[in-house]
Design a protein around this motif. Structure first.
Motif, PDB file in Angstrom:
ATOM      1  N   HIS A  28      36.801  31.167  45.785  1.00  0.00           N
ATOM      2  CA  HIS A  28      37.829  32.125  46.577  1.00  0.00           C
ATOM      3  C   HIS A  28      37.389  33.748  46.043  1.00  0.00           C
ATOM      4  N   LYS A  41      36.432  34.513  41.032  1.00  0.00           N
ATOM      5  CA  LYS A  41      37.382  34.371  39.454  1.00  0.00           C
ATOM      6  C   LYS A  41      37.499  33.162  39.709  1.00  0.00           C
ATOM      7  N   ASP A  42      38.579  31.967  40.054  1.00  0.00           N
ATOM      8  CA  ASP A  42      39.302  31.250  41.002  1.00  0.00           C
ATOM      9  C   ASP A  42      38.812  30.097  42.054  1.00  0.00           C
ATOM     10  N   TRP A  43      39.345  29.129  41.780  1.00  0.00           N
ATOM     11  CA  TRP A  43      39.897  27.873  42.392  1.00  0.00           C
ATOM     12  C   TRP A  43      40.182  27.599  43.494  1.00  0.00           C
ATOM     13  N   ARG A  60      45.575  26.533  39.906  1.00  0.00           N
ATOM     14  CA  ARG A  60      44.475  27.498  40.035  1.00  0.00           C
ATOM     15  C   ARG A  60      43.283  26.851  38.817  1.00  0.00           C
ATOM     16  N   LEU A  61      42.463  26.897  39.331  1.00  0.00           N
ATOM     17  CA  LEU A  61      41.620  26.183  37.920  1.00  0.00           C
ATOM     18  C   LEU A  61      40.334  27.843  37.147  1.00  0.00           C
ATOM     19  N   LYS A  62      40.384  28.722  36.584  1.00  0.00           N
ATOM     20  CA  LYS A  62      39.564  29.539  36.454  1.00  0.00           C
ATOM     21  C   LYS A  62      38.580  29.294  36.228  1.00  0.00           C
ATOM     22  N   THR A  64      37.767  31.335  33.581  1.00  0.00           N
ATOM     23  CA  THR A  64      37.598  31.732  32.264  1.00  0.00           C
ATOM     24  C   THR A  64      38.446  30.669  31.892  1.00  0.00           C
ATOM     25  N   ASP A  65      38.922  29.862  32.056  1.00  0.00           N
ATOM     26  CA  ASP A  65      39.658  28.180  31.643  1.00  0.00           C
ATOM     27  C   ASP A  65      38.206  27.774  30.756  1.00  0.00           C
ATOM     28  N   ALA A  73      33.221  32.164  39.413  1.00  0.00           N
ATOM     29  CA  ALA A  73      33.801  31.043  40.343  1.00  0.00           C
ATOM     30  C   ALA A  73      32.429  30.981  41.109  1.00  0.00           C
TER      31      ALA A  73
END
Length: 291
Positions: A28, A41-43, A60-62, A64-65, A73
């Motif tokens: 993204h 920052k995320d997907w 959304r997978l981030k 920072t997860d 990302a």
């Protein structure tokens, strides 16, 4: 019509088929106005029953997860095994120099996904020294005909390792694959008796590919199947078979205000020749007309 996702800037597609749908996961791009650089920052996650109508899923997978990561990302890969879904991603490590690969897991392709092991699966101290802090980019994973899982990744150097049955741990040493013009963006798939390793070739990136009877090689370089995409310096392939046809996913920079840092996922048909080689993929505005 290409691009297939029009409400976000999307990049680095990975796809799988499950429950009569195609599941598409993308990077993204979201650089602020006036910034011409990679800001990811995320997907994102989408699904479609026909390759025409795409549903966006809210999870959304981030980066920072992954609590051990500092962000960023990069390209990713999602694969299903034993009714669990594993999402392999490249991020920046917070305490070990360079990029790293993490893995998240879910019971459903739409998520939620959570960090599977609480640490990097592959970090900069686990690979041969290359002097390149981006060496751990763009993972791709495949399960071969013998039920052995492998992960391939890299930037400028291409690496290979076996995975344990749990899909989260390496099972043996990191090896190297020598490929002409290898830049990044590795993607593995299987068709018939052949394994295919597609990758970004040179810069700006075309997509090249090699073929082998086994994931461990030897890999035979076969040439270019996709030219440099319009208005974009990078490319990353994802290939699937769905309802009797074969499809090639990639990204370009053709959305309004798009470019190399504001990319857009596209898809076109892919054709295999009788000898198993892949015909050059034609990038079109019309894209896929339905499955």
């Amino acid at each position: 019509m290409n691009p297939i996702i029009k409400n976000h800037f999307t990049a680095d597609p990975t796809v799988l088929t499950y429950a009569d749908k195609v599941w598409l996961y993308t990077g993204h791009d979201e650089p602020p106005e006036g910034v011409d650089d990679y800001v990811m920052k995320d997907w994102l996650c989408f699904s479609s029953p026909d390759l025409l109508n795409w549903q966006e899923h809210p999870f959304r997978l981030k980066a920072t997860d992954f609590k051990w990561a500092s962000g960023d990302a990069y390209a990713s890969k999602v694969i299903e095994r034993n009714n669990k879904f594993y999402w392999y991603v490249a991020v920046s490590h917070a305490s070990i120099a360079g990029k790293a690969i993490g893995v998240a897991v879910s019971d459903h392709p739409a998520g939620p996904f959570t960090d599977a092991i609480g640490r990097a699966q592959i970090s900069g101290d686990m690979i041969p020294s290359t002097g390149n802090n981006k060496a751990n980019l763009d993972p791709t994973v495949i399960i071969d005909a013998g039920n052995q899982a492998y992960i391939v990744w890299g930037n400028k150097n291409c690496f290979l390792a076996e995975l344990k049955d749990n899909m989260t741990e390496l099972d043996g040493p990191v090896q190297s694959i020598v490929l002409p013009g290898f830049s990044e963006g590795a993607n593995l798939h299987r068709h018939g008796d052949w394994y295919y390793l597609c990758y970004g070739y040179g810069m700006p990136e075309k997509v090249a590919y090699a073929m082998s009877k086994t994931v461990t090689g030897p890999w035979e370089f076969k040439g270019i199947i996709n030219e440099v995409p319009e208005n974009c310096e990078t490319n990353r392939a994802a290939i699937i078979s769905f309802k009797g046809k074969n499809y090639f996913f990639y990204h370009n920079g053709k959305l309004k205000n798009g470019g190399s840092h504001r990319r857009s996922v596209c898809a076109d048909e892919l054709y295999y020749r009788p000898d198993g080689t892949i015909a050059p993929v034609m990038m079109t505005d019309n894209g896929i007309l339905g499955a």
